[in-house]
Enzyme design. Structure first.
Site, PDB file in Angstrom:
ATOM      1  N   ASN A 174       1.286  -2.431   5.438  1.00 40.31           N
ATOM      2  CA  ASN A 174       0.707  -1.227   5.568  1.00 40.31           C
ATOM      3  C   ASN A 174      -0.797  -1.068   4.712  1.00 40.31           C
ATOM      4  O   ASN A 174      -1.663  -0.168   5.280  1.00 40.31           O
ATOM      5  CB  ASN A 174       1.637   0.086   5.101  1.00 40.31           C
ATOM      6  CG  ASN A 174       0.669   1.239   4.831  1.00 40.31           C
ATOM      7  OD1 ASN A 174       0.243   1.823   5.946  1.00 40.31           O
ATOM      8  ND2 ASN A 174       0.531   1.717   3.598  1.00 40.31           N
ATOM      9  N   GLY A 205       0.797  -1.186  -0.050  1.00 42.65           N
ATOM     10  CA  GLY A 205      -0.173   0.022   0.028  1.00 42.65           C
ATOM     11  C   GLY A 205       0.817   1.187  -0.061  1.00 42.65           C
ATOM     12  O   GLY A 205       0.813   2.054   0.721  1.00 42.65           O
ATOM     13  N   VAL A 242      -3.489  -7.153  -2.264  1.00 42.33           N
ATOM     14  CA  VAL A 242      -2.951  -7.709  -1.004  1.00 42.33           C
ATOM     15  C   VAL A 242      -3.952  -8.770  -0.604  1.00 42.33           C
ATOM     16  O   VAL A 242      -3.474  -9.956   0.117  1.00 42.33           O
ATOM     17  CB  VAL A 242      -2.516  -6.882  -0.001  1.00 42.33           C
ATOM     18  CG1 VAL A 242      -1.706  -6.003  -0.738  1.00 42.33           C
ATOM     19  CG2 VAL A 242      -3.612  -6.137   0.520  1.00 42.33           C
ATOM     20  N   TYR A 290     -13.437  -2.592  11.048  1.00 44.58           N
ATOM     21  CA  TYR A 290     -12.020  -1.900  11.026  1.00 44.58           C
ATOM     22  C   TYR A 290     -11.322  -2.097  12.421  1.00 44.58           C
ATOM     23  O   TYR A 290     -10.402  -2.468  12.225  1.00 44.58           O
ATOM     24  CB  TYR A 290     -12.135  -0.610  10.591  1.00 44.58           C
ATOM     25  CG  TYR A 290     -10.798   0.394  10.642  1.00 44.58           C
ATOM     26  CD1 TYR A 290     -10.145   0.043   9.314  1.00 44.58           C
ATOM     27  CD2 TYR A 290     -10.654   1.183  11.622  1.00 44.58           C
ATOM     28  CE1 TYR A 290      -8.789   0.826   9.230  1.00 44.58           C
ATOM     29  CE2 TYR A 290      -9.658   1.807  11.525  1.00 44.58           C
ATOM     30  CZ  TYR A 290      -8.422   1.798  10.504  1.00 44.58           C
ATOM     31  OH  TYR A 290      -7.573   2.530  10.455  1.00 44.58           O
TER      32      TYR A 290
END
Length: 238
Positions: A83, A9, A57, A148
């Protein structure tokens, strides 16, 4: 001593700042991106020896391909920065299975895929560093961002577990937990929310991506040679 690093990222926010910080410190740098070719190209214009790798990813085969390509360009890797991440604001009752799968697929399994692929290099050398990027919300929890926060909390558990498991092989694993940082991801919040979060931060402001990147660089450097299994909050005291 600088070596070779792969940063997932790497085209925006903290990842982009990390690419720049490592490159300026003399590291050989490869970074991944998913779709933003223009942002990747702009980094390559500034750092011509960096390597840009396109891939999602969350897919293990794409992660393995990216690591293989990085190894061809840079040689065996010395450090990995996990990341790449996504965020989404949504009430828990409204979250779908697809929401959960995508969030965990990128934020958690993305790190798992890359760590698996890079570990042979580090184990062979009996040294190296892995840094995962969590969040203060992975520690404190976050209303309307439960998936999250859960994914970021999982990264902390993964990092601490791997630090214990891989320590005998000379491999250090640490986690960075940024607070309220001035990035595109936080730009999704309203101005009032950003102002409130900044006011709740003892230093009275948002942090910068560069400040987080410098912490990541430190953790990968020989200056942090006796630091492992830690979660470092770059939060301004939040």
């Amino acid at each position: 001593m600088a070596g070779s690093v792969l940063i997932t990222g790497g085209t925006r926010g903290i990842g982009r700042a990390a690419v720049k910080a490592f490159a300026r410190a003399g590291w050989r740098v490869a970074f991944t991106y998913r779709e933003n070719r223009a942002a990747a190209a702009s980094l390559l214009e500034e750092f011509s020896h960096a390597v840009a790798l396109a891939g999602d990813v969350s897919h293990r085969d794409e992660a393995e391909r990216c690591v293989a390509e990085a190894r061809v360009c840079l040689g065996p890797l010395d450090a990995l920065v996990c990341n790449a991440g996504i965020a989404q604001q949504k009430m828990f009752c409204d979250l779908t299975n697809d929401d959960w799968d995508r969030m965990l697929g990128v934020n958690l399994m993305g790190a798992v895929h890359f760590i698996r692929a890079v570990l042979p290099d580090l184990i062979h050398k009996k040294r190296g560093s892995i840094v995962t990027v969590s969040s203060v919300w992975g520690i404190e929890g976050a209303s309307c961002e439960s998936h999250y926060a859960a994914s970021k909390a999982a990264l902390i558990g993964l990092s601490r577990s791997l630090a214990a498991e891989l320590g005998p092989s000379g491999i250090r694993v640490n986690c960075v937990a940024p607070g309220v940082i001035d990035t595109e991801m936080n730009a999704a919040h309203t101005e009032d929310t950003i102002r409130t979060l900044a006011e709740q931060t003892p230093l009275g402001r948002m942090g910068t991506a560069e400040e987080v990147a410098q912490t990541i660089l430190f953790l990968c450097s020989d200056s942090a040679s006796f630091i492992t299994g830690q979660t470092i909050g770059v939060t301004g005291g939040f």
